[in-house]
Design a protein around this motif. Structure first.
Motif, PDB file in Angstrom:
ATOM      1  N   MET A   1      15.208  29.282  12.246  1.00 54.61           N
ATOM      2  CA  MET A   1      14.703  27.942  12.573  1.00 54.61           C
ATOM      3  C   MET A   1      13.180  27.896  12.635  1.00 54.61           C
ATOM      4  SD  MET A   1      17.190  25.806  12.866  1.00 54.61           S
ATOM      5  CE  MET A   1      16.540  24.469  13.838  1.00 54.61           C
ATOM      6  N   ILE A   2      12.553  28.984  13.093  1.00 49.56           N
ATOM      7  CA  ILE A   2      11.100  28.960  13.276  1.00 49.56           C
ATOM      8  C   ILE A   2      10.357  28.866  11.943  1.00 49.56           C
ATOM      9  CG2 ILE A   2      10.660  31.461  13.249  1.00 49.56           C
ATOM     10  CD1 ILE A   2       8.792  30.991  15.640  1.00 49.56           C
ATOM     11  N   THR A   3      11.012  29.286  10.868  1.00 46.05           N
ATOM     12  CA  THR A   3      10.385  29.212   9.544  1.00 46.05           C
ATOM     13  C   THR A   3      10.918  28.038   8.725  1.00 46.05           C
ATOM     14  OG1 THR A   3      12.013  30.760   8.634  1.00 46.05           O
ATOM     15  CG2 THR A   3       9.956  31.702   9.472  1.00 46.05           C
ATOM     16  N   GLN A   4      11.609  27.107   9.375  1.00 40.65           N
ATOM     17  CA  GLN A   4      12.169  25.948   8.674  1.00 40.65           C
ATOM     18  C   GLN A   4      11.694  24.663   9.348  1.00 40.65           C
ATOM     19  OE1 GLN A   4      16.405  26.099   8.248  1.00 40.65           O
ATOM     20  NE2 GLN A   4      16.543  24.092   7.259  1.00 40.65           N
ATOM     21  N   ALA A   5      11.148  23.739   8.574  1.00 40.37           N
ATOM     22  CA  ALA A   5      10.653  22.471   9.126  1.00 40.37           C
ATOM     23  C   ALA A   5      11.822  21.622   9.617  1.00 40.37           C
ATOM     24  CB  ALA A   5       9.877  21.707   8.062  1.00 40.37           C
ATOM     25  N   PRO A   6      11.597  20.753  10.616  1.00 36.14           N
ATOM     26  CA  PRO A   6      12.650  19.842  11.064  1.00 36.14           C
ATOM     27  C   PRO A   6      13.132  18.952   9.916  1.00 36.14           C
ATOM     28  CG  PRO A   6      10.801  19.835  12.599  1.00 36.14           C
ATOM     29  CD  PRO A   6      10.360  20.594  11.383  1.00 36.14           C
ATOM     30  N   ARG A   7      14.343  18.452  10.032  1.00 39.80           N
ATOM     31  CA  ARG A   7      14.917  17.595   9.004  1.00 39.80           C
ATOM     32  C   ARG A   7      14.104  16.306   8.862  1.00 39.80           C
ATOM     33  NH1 ARG A   7      20.317  14.191   8.810  1.00 39.80           N
ATOM     34  NH2 ARG A   7      20.704  14.164   6.576  1.00 39.80           N
ATOM     35  N   GLY A   8      13.909  15.890   7.608  1.00 34.54           N
ATOM     36  CA  GLY A   8      13.266  14.614   7.361  1.00 34.54           C
ATOM     37  C   GLY A   8      11.757  14.656   7.281  1.00 34.54           C
ATOM     38  N   VAL A   9      11.177  15.871   7.233  1.00 34.18           N
ATOM     39  CA  VAL A   9       9.727  15.995   7.051  1.00 34.18           C
ATOM     40  C   VAL A   9       9.464  16.883   5.844  1.00 34.18           C
ATOM     41  CG1 VAL A   9       9.225  15.633   9.489  1.00 34.18           C
ATOM     42  CG2 VAL A   9       9.553  17.957   8.636  1.00 34.18           C
ATOM     43  N   GLN A  10       8.225  16.919   5.398  1.00 30.01           N
ATOM     44  CA  GLN A  10       7.898  17.621   4.168  1.00 30.01           C
ATOM     45  C   GLN A  10       6.559  18.318   4.291  1.00 30.01           C
ATOM     46  OE1 GLN A  10       7.968  15.070   0.709  1.00 30.01           O
ATOM     47  NE2 GLN A  10       6.918  16.540  -0.600  1.00 30.01           N
ATOM     48  N   ASP A  11       6.475  19.534   3.750  1.00 28.60           N
ATOM     49  CA  ASP A  11       5.200  20.216   3.621  1.00 28.60           C
ATOM     50  C   ASP A  11       4.557  19.782   2.305  1.00 28.60           C
ATOM     51  OD1 ASP A  11       5.379  21.899   5.981  1.00 28.60           O
ATOM     52  OD2 ASP A  11       6.913  23.036   4.909  1.00 28.60           O
ATOM     53  N   TRP A  12       3.256  19.557   2.341  1.00 31.91           N
ATOM     54  CA  TRP A  12       2.545  19.124   1.137  1.00 31.91           C
ATOM     55  C   TRP A  12       1.629  20.237   0.661  1.00 31.91           C
ATOM     56  CZ3 TRP A  12       3.699  14.733  -1.373  1.00 31.91           C
ATOM     57  CH2 TRP A  12       4.457  13.774  -0.680  1.00 31.91           C
ATOM     58  N   TYR A  13       1.828  20.683  -0.567  1.00 35.10           N
ATOM     59  CA  TYR A  13       1.006  21.744  -1.151  1.00 35.10           C
ATOM     60  C   TYR A  13       1.215  21.727  -2.659  1.00 35.10           C
ATOM     61  CZ  TYR A  13       5.364  24.303  -1.667  1.00 35.10           C
ATOM     62  OH  TYR A  13       6.640  24.668  -2.038  1.00 35.10           O
ATOM     63  N   GLY A  14       0.363  22.486  -3.361  1.00 41.63           N
ATOM     64  CA  GLY A  14       0.543  22.662  -4.800  1.00 41.63           C
ATOM     65  C   GLY A  14       0.550  21.372  -5.587  1.00 41.63           C
ATOM     66  N   GLU A  15       1.456  21.273  -6.557  1.00 44.67           N
ATOM     67  CA  GLU A  15       1.513  20.140  -7.472  1.00 44.67           C
ATOM     68  C   GLU A  15       1.848  18.840  -6.751  1.00 44.67           C
ATOM     69  OE1 GLU A  15       1.125  18.186 -11.139  1.00 44.67           O
ATOM     70  OE2 GLU A  15       0.479  20.167 -10.450  1.00 44.67           O
ATOM     71  N   ALA A  16       2.765  18.908  -5.763  1.00 45.53           N
ATOM     72  CA  ALA A  16       3.133  17.702  -5.012  1.00 45.53           C
ATOM     73  C   ALA A  16       1.930  17.148  -4.257  1.00 45.53           C
ATOM     74  CB  ALA A  16       4.268  18.004  -4.041  1.00 45.53           C
ATOM     75  N   MET A  17       1.136  18.036  -3.660  1.00 45.43           N
ATOM     76  CA  MET A  17      -0.053  17.601  -2.941  1.00 45.43           C
ATOM     77  C   MET A  17      -1.064  16.988  -3.902  1.00 45.43           C
ATOM     78  SD  MET A  17      -1.440  17.471   0.112  1.00 45.43           S
ATOM     79  CE  MET A  17      -2.388  15.982  -0.140  1.00 45.43           C
ATOM     80  N   HIS A  18      -1.194  17.600  -5.065  1.00 45.13           N
ATOM     81  CA  HIS A  18      -2.124  17.065  -6.070  1.00 45.13           C
ATOM     82  C   HIS A  18      -1.718  15.648  -6.468  1.00 45.13           C
ATOM     83  CE1 HIS A  18      -4.530  16.515  -9.630  1.00 45.13           C
ATOM     84  NE2 HIS A  18      -3.447  16.382 -10.359  1.00 45.13           N
ATOM     85  N   LYS A  19      -0.430  15.424  -6.737  1.00 45.52           N
ATOM     86  CA  LYS A  19       0.039  14.105  -7.156  1.00 45.52           C
ATOM     87  C   LYS A  19      -0.193  13.072  -6.058  1.00 45.52           C
ATOM     88  CE  LYS A  19       3.523  15.657 -10.488  1.00 45.52           C
ATOM     89  NZ  LYS A  19       4.961  15.748 -10.807  1.00 45.52           N
TER      90      LYS A  19
END
Length: 413
Positions: A1-19
């Protein structure tokens, strides 16, 4: 659980962050051409702001808000939308004392506890505009033209403007009486939530997504048939302006929007699958709800960034790629490290994207790494190059090498 984000949220990085950055930049740059200035409001506000501003009968307030009691025993809510916070700031900082209108835009986080789905997360981001101080339908048209232009600039093709008028508090009472009378005839067919809604705010039943309720409201009275003269004239002028600007639209009497503060014009940009890309409208009574001493007309919209990104991908729209590394500076030998990095820093000062070696790789490994990250040009800096103030810059695509003075490398870009 400590390495997994809560449900319904998103980390932004890489190509997704660029877009996301590209979309936000296009939106910000466009808003500036309309003489709109950016505002950032806090991530949380006093809960009462949303209860009074958004409306206690809305799903947002009743079901979707993240509310908690802080250490000072105050009820605090993570903002579920951007408008109420902007209006609070407008009042707190006496922006109404400045020449009207006030045109503010924002890119903000918003939080709603709802079932996560494509393009809709519990923590999401909105691009929005609040246009405060004008009663004219030209204010709505300004926002509609902005969204129309933004959709075109983004490259989305499947989005159509839907408009409606839900009247003001004067004609709304007559409409609510007619709607309530109709709903009472079909009360047993409504979902439990709508049976409660019809007593407190019958207009909210029109917005229900339950199939049984949608069937009932299909034949329900429509707000557009109960408009008083002022609201009808406002709506007719809006349509005339849109016609003059050749902005296609559809009058959609099913649009009422999900928040209580809307009056007169409501609008949405909807794709062919029925998904809303953007929603907004007029809310002339919102500021009065927040501060009874003020009565200032307003209009605005909110646009989900994640939803826009979802439909860009679905339609296969290619956004401008991330700017590549212009130059990789390879380092040959420890004695050259400091001066080579000084050169890296100097070239970067010209706005050029430069990368170098931080892993003490061999020159061969450095060139392999430069190729992997897509560097356009490379140069190796060792004691010999430093002593002679001369190096060979290699074009990674053509293989061509150019001999150039170290202090002139930035001129190649």
């Amino acid at each position: 659980m400590i390495t997994q984000a809560p449900r319904g949220v998103q980390d932004w990085y890489g190509e997704a962050m660029h877009k996301r950055t590209v979309v936000e930049k296009i939106a910000r740059d466009l808003a500036k051409t309309y003489n709109m200035t950016e505002i950032i409001t806090p991530m949380f506000e006093h809960t009462v702001l949303f209860q009074r501003g958004v409306g206690e009968t809305t799903d947002v307030v009743q079901k979707e808000m993240y509310t908690f009691t802080d250490k000072g025993d105050r009820s605090i809510t993570l903002k579920p939308e951007g408008t109420a916070g902007v209006m609070r700031a407008y009042l707190e900082h006496n922006m109404y004392a400045q020449p009207a209108p006030t045109k503010l835009y924002y890119v903000t986080q918003a939080f709603r506890y709802e079932k996560p789905q494509s393009g809709r997360l519990r923590q999401h981001h909105q691009f929005g505009v609040e246009f405060v101080g004008s009663k004219s339908p030209l204010a709505e048209v300004e926002l509609i033209t902005l969204v129309t232009t933004l959709i075109r600039k983004l490259g989305l093709k499947d989005a159509k403007l839907h408009i409606n008028s839900i009247g003001c508090k004067n004609c709304r009472k007559t409409y609510n009486d007619a709607l309530l009378s109709y709903l009472k005839q079909h009360e047993v067919e409504l979902c439990p939530t709508c049976r409660e809604r019809m007593q407190k705010n019958p207009l909210r039943v029109i917005d229900c997504k339950v199939d049984a309720c949608k069937k009932v409201v299909a034949d329900a009275p429509r707000t557009i048939d109960y408009l008083d003269d002022e609201c009808r004239e406002h709506f007719e002028e809006l349509k005339a302006l849109l016609n003059e600007l050749e902005i296609p639209y559809e009058v959609d009497t099913g649009i009422v929007r999900g928040l209580d503060y809307y009056t007169k014009t409501v609008f949405e940009f909807v794709n062919e699958d029925g998904f809303t890309l953007c929603g907004g409208g007029r809310y002339d009574g919102l500021i009065h709800e927040i501060d009874e001493k003020q009565d200032i007309p307003s209009v605005g919209f909110g646009m989900g960034i994640e939803r826009i990104l979802y439909f860009l991908e679905k339609e296969g729209v290619e956004l401008p790629p991330q700017e590549p590394v212009a130059l990789y500076v390879g380092i040959l030998g420890k004695e050259a490290k400091a001066k080579a990095y000084k050169l890296v820093n100097e070239i970067r000062s010209h706005g050029i994207i430069v990368e170098t070696d931080y892993m003490d790789r061999s020159v061969k490994a450095q060139m392999k790494y430069a190729n992997k990250i897509g560097a356009k040009k490379t140069v190796i800096i060792g004691s010999e190059e430093l002593a002679g103030n001369l190096a060979r810059v290699k074009d990674m695509e053509t293989g061509e090498q150019t001999e150039v003075a170290l202090d002139k490398i930035s001129e190649l870009f």
